[in-house]
Design an enzyme around this catalytic site. Structure first.
Site, PDB file in Angstrom:
ATOM      1  CD  GLU A   1     -53.420  12.755  32.917  1.00 52.57           C
ATOM      2  OE1 GLU A   1     -53.935  13.884  33.544  1.00 52.57           O
ATOM      3  OE2 GLU A   1     -52.373  12.404  33.615  1.00 52.57           O
TER       4      GLU A   1
ATOM      5  NE  ARG B   1     -61.639   7.311  36.732  1.00 57.73           N
ATOM      6  CZ  ARG B   1     -61.257   8.069  35.924  1.00 57.73           C
ATOM      7  NH1 ARG B   1     -60.725   9.312  36.196  1.00 57.73           N
ATOM      8  NH2 ARG B   1     -61.001   7.886  34.559  1.00 57.73           N
ATOM      9  CG  ASP B   2     -63.577  10.557  34.064  1.00 59.52           C
ATOM     10  OD1 ASP B   2     -63.268  11.251  34.802  1.00 59.52           O
ATOM     11  OD2 ASP B   2     -63.140  10.416  32.960  1.00 59.52           O
TER      12      ASP B   2
ATOM     13  CE1 TYR C   1     -58.604   5.883  30.839  1.00 63.20           C
ATOM     14  CE2 TYR C   1     -58.311   4.813  33.122  1.00 63.20           C
ATOM     15  CZ  TYR C   1     -59.170   5.424  32.009  1.00 63.20           C
ATOM     16  OH  TYR C   1     -60.502   5.134  32.267  1.00 63.20           O
TER      17      TYR C   1
ATOM     18  CB  THR D   1     -57.016  13.973  29.010  1.00 64.96           C
ATOM     19  OG1 THR D   1     -56.573  12.566  28.878  1.00 64.96           O
ATOM     20  CG2 THR D   1     -57.139  14.336  30.168  1.00 64.96           C
TER      21      THR D   1
ATOM     22  CG  HIS E   1     -61.901   7.863  28.759  1.00 64.50           C
ATOM     23  ND1 HIS E   1     -62.090   7.367  30.002  1.00 64.50           N
ATOM     24  CD2 HIS E   1     -61.695   9.083  29.032  1.00 64.50           C
ATOM     25  CE1 HIS E   1     -62.615   8.311  30.936  1.00 64.50           C
ATOM     26  NE2 HIS E   1     -62.302   9.302  30.242  1.00 64.50           N
TER      27      HIS E   1
ATOM     28  CG  HIS F   1     -63.494  13.806  28.743  1.00 67.88           C
ATOM     29  ND1 HIS F   1     -63.914  14.202  29.982  1.00 67.88           N
ATOM     30  CD2 HIS F   1     -62.638  12.789  29.161  1.00 67.88           C
ATOM     31  CE1 HIS F   1     -63.409  13.399  30.890  1.00 67.88           C
ATOM     32  NE2 HIS F   1     -62.505  12.621  30.581  1.00 67.88           N
TER      33      HIS F   1
END
Length: 511
Positions: A144, A14-15, A142, A177, A205, A207
């Site tokens: 975001e 997905r990501d 989530y 995010t 999560h 990044h």
């Protein structure tokens, strides 16, 4: 003390698919999903975004059909939206059982993107969660832009969490995010949340915009997080997500208080498969899975490895289904070469070893790639023994390729001291070269091995003047063998590989 288990959720499908230029087919998605759940044993996978395309829908249907048959349906998740039930309908038709509902984790996003009040947003979220429950769909949520929410509007974040923890939600997912957090912030923010909601499962999560995604993930674990989101090879938009392979290795080696279920030994094979499917090359120096990360180049390191493994650390390549290598090049010392000779079952005295080392350094200065398989030929050359170079030598050649005319080659070959010259045309320069070579061999009543495979490889990230490696597979009717040539010109590299073939075959035919 009993170790707590951290869930690993992989979002490569997905990501990770949001990496620029990457798109998986339905068949590729199914294969990767199977490997992630069964070979790597990650706890959960996120495989798609709802309502994106018909192809995405068919991909999810295929994965869910397989997952249902294996009892994995609740380990497979789909990103959904607060869209009045459209995502829920899409989920039902695809067979998906777990939604990861995308909502706003910062007041800034809520105010300027959705233009709604917190109360309006919460009401719509509650309705979406209730609808999912009615349709037997499990909900994770989530937040975001949660990271900026904690920086700029923490009151909103906690207002939202107070509401959310009263809903029938399985997990709350906290994404950085935009990849803006540093490790100390991750620890501080999550440390404020976990004690306040002790009965709720939280995921982090990360990044990788500042190249601290693994460090941030580790700080999240230290702060008490219950799950981490990762991708194979760190794929994802912009600088990507936290890489699965590095995150797993760091947790296993530095966090004795927690445990994970991922099988380290399968990390490399899955990484290479994803590289093949995406065409997105793994950097050679990428930790754990890069081509060079278990290659010792400096001779002093190989010497230390010979003396009680002085340059080893806990990242033993065997853990990941790999093997340590010792590079041969201009920084090679005798110890590097000895390591390679050991693998070939060869041994040299110190004087001969010194000569071979010097020759390899010379090749390295010319950007020549020296492989373990090249060593026997280098040894023969350096020690001035009766090597193949003395028997058949390509003295010179002229390659001509003009518009409107067939390519041609004039070749001058020396066989056992005799000079023979021939000219031939062909469909390309190398084909013309081989035709000229065939003429010479026929005139000498010699049999030329047959070319059965021809491959060219250019080092990734190289410039236009890069060396290219030509690998040719030949057969002499009895066995197959490969030769390699390296040059900045592809045809010249092929000719170098052919020169090796002529002499290898000549040596073999006498045995």
């Amino acid at each position: 003390m009993e170790r707590r288990t951290i869930e690993i959720m992989d979002t490569t499908l997905r990501d990770g698919e949001q990496t620029s230029g990457v798109s998986f087919s339905a068949a590729e998605k199914l294969t990767i999903a199977q490997l992630l759940l069964e070979e790597l044993n990650v706890d959960r996978i996120e495989i798609a975004s709802a309502r994106v395309s018909e192809g995405e829908f068919q991909g999810v249907k295929g994965i869910m059909s397989w997952a249902e048959s294996k009892g994995y349906a609740h380990r497979v998740e789909v990103l959904t939206f607060v869209d009045g039930g459209l995502s829920i309908d899409w989920m039902k038709k695809s067979g998906a059982k777990v939604q990861n509902l995308l909502t706003k984790g910062s007041l800034n996003h809520l105010t300027y993107q959705l233009k709604k009040t917190p109360e309006q947003h919460f009401a719509e979220i509650a309705q979406t969660i209730a609808s999912a429950k009615e349709n037997n769909i499990e909900t994770n949520v989530y937040l975001e832009d949660w990271s900026n929410g904690m920086r700029d509007s923490p009151d909103y974040v906690f207002q939202y969490l107070d509401f959310l923890t009263q809903q029938p939600v399985k997990r709350i997912l906290l994404p950085d995010t935009l990849g803006v957090l540093i490790p100390s912030e991750v620890f501080a923010f999550i440390s404020k949340i976990i004690p306040k909601y002790p009965n709720i499962h939280f995921d982090f999560h990360a990044h990788n915009d500042y190249d601290v995604s693994v460090a941030n993930s580790i700080e999240a674990v230290k702060a008490g997080i219950h799950g981490l989101h990762v991708t194979v090879n760190g794929m994802g938009e912009r600088a990507g997500n936290a890489p699965l392979e590095s995150t797993v290795a760091v947790i296993n080696d530095f966090m004795p208080e927690v445990k994970i279920r991922v099988k380290e030994s399968s990390l490399y094979s899955v990484s290479k498969l994803v590289e093949t499917f995406t065409g997105y090359r793994i950097p050679a120096n990428k930790p754990i899975v890069g081509d060079n990360v278990f290659t010792q180049t400096a001779g002093i390191h190989a010497d230390g490895d010979n003396k009680n493994n002085l340059y080893f650390n806990d990242l033993l390549p065997e853990r990941f289904g790999r093997k340590r290598k010792y590079a041969l090049g201009k920084t090679s010392g005798k110890a590097n070469i000895e390591k390679n000779l050991q693998e070939l079952g060869l041994q040299l005295n110190q004087e001969d070893l010194k000569l071979v080392t010097q020759r390899i350094i010379e090749l390295g200065d010319k950007k020549e790639t020296v492989t373990k398989e090249d060593l026997p030929y280098i040894i023969s050359d350096v020690l001035d023994s009766q090597t193949y170079e003395d028997k058949i030598v390509i003295e010179s050649y002229v390659l001509v390729h003009s518009k409107g005319m067939r390519p041609s080659t004039t070749l001058c070959l020396k066989i056992d001291g005799e000079i023979i010259e021939e000219n031939a045309q062909g469909d390309g320069q190398f084909d013309a070269f081989m035709n000229a070579l065939t003429k010479i061999y026929k005139s000498k009543k010699m049999t030329l091995p047959k070319l059965i495979d021809y491959a060219v490889r250019i080092p990734p990230g190289s410039s236009s003047d890069a060396l290219c490696e030509t690998i040719i597979t030949w057969t002499n009717g009895i066995k197959e063998f490969k030769t390699r040539g390296l040059d900045s010109d592809q045809t010249v590299a092929a000719i170098k590989a052919t020169q090796k073939m002529l002499n290898i075959d000549g040596v073999n035919s006498k045995n």
